[in-house]
Design a protein around this motif. Structure first.
Motif, PDB file in Angstrom:
ATOM      1  N   ASN A 181     -15.697  11.721 -20.316  1.00 17.88           N
ATOM      2  CA  ASN A 181     -14.484  11.102 -19.793  1.00 17.88           C
ATOM      3  C   ASN A 181     -13.731  12.158 -18.998  1.00 17.88           C
ATOM      4  O   ASN A 181     -14.197  13.297 -18.833  1.00 17.88           O
ATOM      5  CB  ASN A 181     -13.621  10.535 -20.923  1.00 17.88           C
ATOM      6  CG  ASN A 181     -13.368  11.539 -22.024  1.00 17.88           C
ATOM      7  OD1 ASN A 181     -13.106  12.713 -21.754  1.00 17.88           O
ATOM      8  ND2 ASN A 181     -13.439  11.096 -23.268  1.00 17.88           N
ATOM      9  N   THR A 217      -8.567   6.416 -22.564  1.00 12.32           N
ATOM     10  CA  THR A 217      -8.609   5.293 -23.504  1.00 12.32           C
ATOM     11  C   THR A 217      -9.086   4.039 -22.781  1.00 12.32           C
ATOM     12  O   THR A 217      -8.493   3.619 -21.778  1.00 12.32           O
ATOM     13  CB  THR A 217      -7.226   5.049 -24.116  1.00 12.32           C
ATOM     14  OG1 THR A 217      -6.784   6.254 -24.770  1.00 12.32           O
ATOM     15  CG2 THR A 217      -7.276   3.920 -25.124  1.00 12.32           C
ATOM     16  N   PRO A 218     -10.159   3.420 -23.221  1.00  6.70           N
ATOM     17  CA  PRO A 218     -10.666   2.214 -22.546  1.00  6.70           C
ATOM     18  C   PRO A 218      -9.616   1.100 -22.549  1.00  6.70           C
ATOM     19  O   PRO A 218      -8.931   0.867 -23.541  1.00  6.70           O
ATOM     20  CB  PRO A 218     -11.891   1.815 -23.385  1.00  6.70           C
ATOM     21  CG  PRO A 218     -12.290   3.082 -24.101  1.00  6.70           C
ATOM     22  CD  PRO A 218     -11.022   3.829 -24.358  1.00  6.70           C
ATOM     23  N   ASN A 271     -11.192   2.758 -12.637  1.00  4.79           N
ATOM     24  CA  ASN A 271     -12.095   3.402 -13.600  1.00  4.79           C
ATOM     25  C   ASN A 271     -12.596   4.714 -12.999  1.00  4.79           C
ATOM     26  O   ASN A 271     -13.562   4.751 -12.220  1.00  4.79           O
ATOM     27  CB  ASN A 271     -13.275   2.482 -13.917  1.00  4.79           C
ATOM     28  CG  ASN A 271     -14.104   3.025 -15.069  1.00  4.79           C
ATOM     29  OD1 ASN A 271     -14.022   4.207 -15.399  1.00  4.79           O
ATOM     30  ND2 ASN A 271     -14.904   2.156 -15.666  1.00  4.79           N
TER      31      ASN A 271
END
Length: 837
Positions: free
Chosen positions: A545, A524-525, A533
């Motif tokens: 992802n 989830t950003p 990251n």
């Protein structure tokens, strides 16, 4: 020189059947199936990457699994909240803004347990101090004041309760010991597996170029196999052509040999026939006057009146005349004139040369295919250069550096934490072992106290009597009680500390790891700070992802399929077989060679057979010969007549007549033995030739035409069929060698995806981390505090039952009358009653 008619017809039938079989074998030659590849058709490649694989770990079934499951259910009851994504986001991005109320709200179950632990830590030592004060005032753990009948029942009940409590504590402490040792046994290799796995992953990624080159070098396996097969291709093709066409060719040669034999034998018998017929006609002409004179003299002698009983033989003598006349049989001079000079060709040499030419097809194939075999060997060298392009164009070395750097950073940062964890685990193990030993000491006091107390009660006759063993049992129980009061707060502190760590690992990490909630949180950003990251640090695809990469790696994807490349790389496109084998296939497909040019019958031999068929052998009337041969040379049997004359001689009285009869008999015998028998021998010889020729004549035209047609057809079809078999064998060879290429290229794709350049080790490492942390460490860790907590909480009833039981092991102070009993005290003073006077 002669054969029975039946055997000759059978031989012809066998030859015809052989020709039909040859045609049947020949017709489908172009469509025959290739031989199936045996075990040798499967290539064996060397395992090139085995030393740097990440072995997959799995949960090992254990006898403690029910305990682990029970603990997990208890933790699920304590912590029912889902993954605190909002709390974790704030804690990771801005730790200073985390509110304690949020932490308490999430950890509410643990807060309640902490309150219980605090209450226990305070209450039990306070109760212990109160107990000590009461003991100093002789109020707790003293003696019973009076004996009642219900004391025995109470004593047994207390003994049973204390025994049951001790058994539960014993079971729990054994489980605590076992799980503590299991944690210790798994902690060291588990902690060591972290840097080892990270190093293995770095080596796996760093060795990708070397591994790809080693995979490409394995092309030597199919190359050597194909070169070996090329060495035997030409002879194999020749032998296959020879094997598939030999039945037809040998049948045609055998048929040709039979016709050549018929020509030679027929010419021989025709010559015998002509010569014998002439000899028989000449002999008949010579015998006729001699026989006429002999008949005249014999008839005159038998007609003499002096000859006694000669009239019976006279008729036979008068009928003495010649029989068969071979001057009337057909002449074969015309046939012999037509066959004059035959055979002009050497059929035996012709057949030998044709057979030799056909049998030399394997050597001819080796000679004709030598150049194309050499070209194919050169093509294999060029193909090696094409395969090398797989390694040269492989894109990974330039894009795996971020992954390697991230792994190095993770390994360096994990080392201090791992050392701290190992040090605290050592402290936990020592504390756990010491406290478990103290619990065992408490149990030993319980068991010893109950044993001595029960034994003392059995030996005491009066409840008020002092008994040293019962008193000792009571003291052991009180020692156990004192130890329980003294160390209970340490036990509860160790239980709560391990519970807090292990419970949060299970509910916060392991539970959400299994259901993939952790991956969703990471994906989830905004949940992770920019410095964490993982998509950027691992150079994953921009449209991917961590969860997607994990699933792709789990399913066997290659590193190039999950990393961000400048341009997409399709391994399947680089491993298409035609890209490497097109020239190889074209050279084999374009090759042609005439391998079936075999001359079975030259023009001279064909003319000889055609002349033989037109010679008129089949037009001669052999029936006339057979009719004449049925007629004897002389109509009357000369031996029979001679024996009759010899019989009449013996009957004669006149010596002159008898002498003349004997002389005539001798003359007849001499004619039979010298002239007639020689003519009969010539007739028998003539019969053999007539029999052979009469048997051959009806089928001569058909057999010769069939032989000429078969020979011409086989000569015409041999090159065509040989070419078809050549194409078939080359096609089978091509498919076989292409299977080697396909095996190699499939192995390359499988090895690159699943081994050399696979990202599956990354997924395996994550799975191994979950197995080590959750299944091998967290489960026994949680089982340890659960077992130790059971021991700790069951110390409370243990204390109560032990204190209550000590009173029953000591002597009773006063023996009072039981309620409802008529028994009196031994010092009862009777009441004094006044007497009335």
């Amino acid at each position: 020189l002669t054969e029975p008619p039946g055997s000759l017809l059978a031989a012809e039938a066998m030859r015809a059947a052989g020709l039909l079989l040859a045609w049947a074998l020949l017709r489908p030659a172009g469509t025959q199936q290739c031989h199936l590849a045996g075990p040798g058709g499967v290539l064996r490649f060397t395992d090139t990457h085995a030393e740097i694989r990440v072995p997959a770990l799995h949960r090992v079934p254990s006898s403690l699994d029910p305990l682990y499951s029970l603990v997990r259910r208890c933790l699920d009851l304590i912590q029912q909240n889902p993954l605190p994504t909002e709390l974790l986001r704030v804690a990771l991005n801005d730790p200073g803004s985390v509110r304690m109320s949020q932490v308490v709200q999430y950890e509410l179950g643990y807060v309640v347990c902490a309150a219980v632990a605090l209450l226990f830590t305070v209450a039990v030592p306070v109760a212990g101090m109160c107990f000590c004060y009461c003991r100093s005032r002789r109020r707790c753990g003293g003696r019973l004041r009076a004996h009642r009948r219900s004391l025995g029942c109470r004593r047994h009940c207390l003994l049973a309760c204390l025994s049951l409590t001790s058994l539960i504590i014993l079971t729990s402490v054994v489980c605590a010991f076992v799980t503590s040792q299991r944690v210790k046994g798994q902690m060291e290799p588990g902690l060591g597996a972290v840097p080892a796995t990270l190093r293995t992953l770095r080596q796996h990624i760093a060795n990708v170029p070397q591994g790809v080159q080693m995979v490409v070098d394995q092309f030597e396996v199919p190359r050597q196999q194909i070169i070996s097969d090329l060495g035997g291709l030409s002879r194999s093709v020749g032998l296959s052509i020879h094997a598939q066409l030999k039945a037809m060719t040998y049948a045609a040669l055998a048929d040709l040999q039979d016709r050549a034999g018929d020509l030679q034998t027929s010419l021989h018998h025709l010559q015998i026939l002509d010569k014998t017929a002439r000899a028989l006609a000449s002999a008949r002409a010579e015998l006729e006057p001699v026989l006429r004179e002999r008949r005249r003299r014999v008839v005159a002698l038998l007609d003499d009146p002096r000859c006694t009983s000669c009239a019976s033989v006279l008729g036979r003598a008068q009928s003495l005349e010649l029989g068969a006349d071979y001057g009337k049989v057909p002449s074969v001079e015309k046939v012999l004139k037509a066959l004059a000079g035959l055979p002009r060709s050497d059929f035996a040499e012709m057949i030998r040369q044709g057979n030799g030419t056909f049998n030399s097809i394997p050597e001819l194939a080796v000679e004709r295919m030598a150049q194309v075999i050499q070209d194919l060997r050169d093509e294999m060298a060029r193909m090696t250069e094409k395969v090398q392009s797989i390694a040269n164009s492989f894109p990974l070395p330039d894009y795996t550096r971020p992954v390697s750097e991230a792994l190095v950073k993770a390994e360096d940062r994990s080392q201090p934490y791992l050392r701290e964890v190992e040090r605290f685990e050592q402290y936990r193990w020592i504390a756990g072992t010491v406290l478990c030993s103290i619990i065992l000491l408490i149990l030993a006091c319980n068991v010893t106290g109950m044993a001595l107390g029960a034994y003392g009660l059995s030996k005491r006759e009066d409840p008020s009597d002092y008994e040293c063993r019962g008193e000792a049992g009571a003291k052991f129980l009180l020692v156990g009680v004192g130890l329980a009061f003294l160390f209970s707060w340490l036990l509860i502190l160790l239980v709560f500390a391990t519970f807090l760590v292990g419970g949060n690992i299970q509910t916060l990490v392991c539970r959400n790891w299994v259901n993939q909630e952790i991956y969703k949180f990471i994906d989830t950003p905004g949940n992770l700070p920019p410095s964490m990251n993982l998509t950027h640090q691992l150079n994953l695809r921009r449209d991917s992802n961590l969860s997607a990469a994990y699933r792709e790696c789990k399913s066997g994807a290659g590193l190039w399929e999950v990393l961000q490349l400048e341009r997409s790389y399709d391994l399947d496109e680089h491993l298409k077989t035609p890209k490497y084998t097109a020239d190889f296939q074209k050279r084999l497909g374009d090759f042609t060679a005439r391998l079936g040019d075999v001359r079975l019958l030259r023009s001279e031999g064909r003319q000889d057979l055609e002349t033989f068929a037109r010679s008129g052998v089949d037009e001669v009337d052999y029936g006339r010969f057979q009719e004449e041969m049925k007629i004897p040379v002389v109509q009357t049997s000369l031996p029979g007549l001679a024996r009759s004359l010899e019989g009449l001689q013996k009957m004669q009285r006149n010596g002159t007549v008898a002498g003349r009869l004997a002389a005539e008999a001798r003359a007849l015998w001499q004619m039979q033995n010298s002239t007639v028998q020689s003519q009969e021998a010539l007739v028998a010889k003539l019969g053999e030739s007539v029999q052979f020729l009469s048997r051959l004549a009806p089928h001569l035209q058909e057999r010769v035409k069939k032989t000429l047609a078969t020979t011409a057809s086989v000569e015409a079809r041999l090159p065509v069929q040989a070419q078809q078999i050549l194409r078939q064998e080359i096609g089978c060879f091509t498919r076989k060698e292409l299977r080697y290429f396909a095996q190699y290229l499939n192995w390359v794709g499988q090895t690159l995806r699943e081994d050399v350049a696979s990202c599956q080790p990354l997924a395996t490492a994550l799975d191994n981390g979950r197995v080590i942390l959750c299944d091998r460490i967290a489960d026994p860790w949680n089982a340890f505090w659960f077992s130790l907590g059971c021991c700790t909480f069951f110390l409370i009833p243990n204390i109560i039952f032990a204190v209550r039981l000590t009173k029953h092991f000591r002597p009773i102070r006063n023996r009072l009358i039981s309620t409802g009993s008529e028994e009196t005290c031994p010092f009862h003073i009777p009441r004094v009653t006044a007497l009335k006077l």
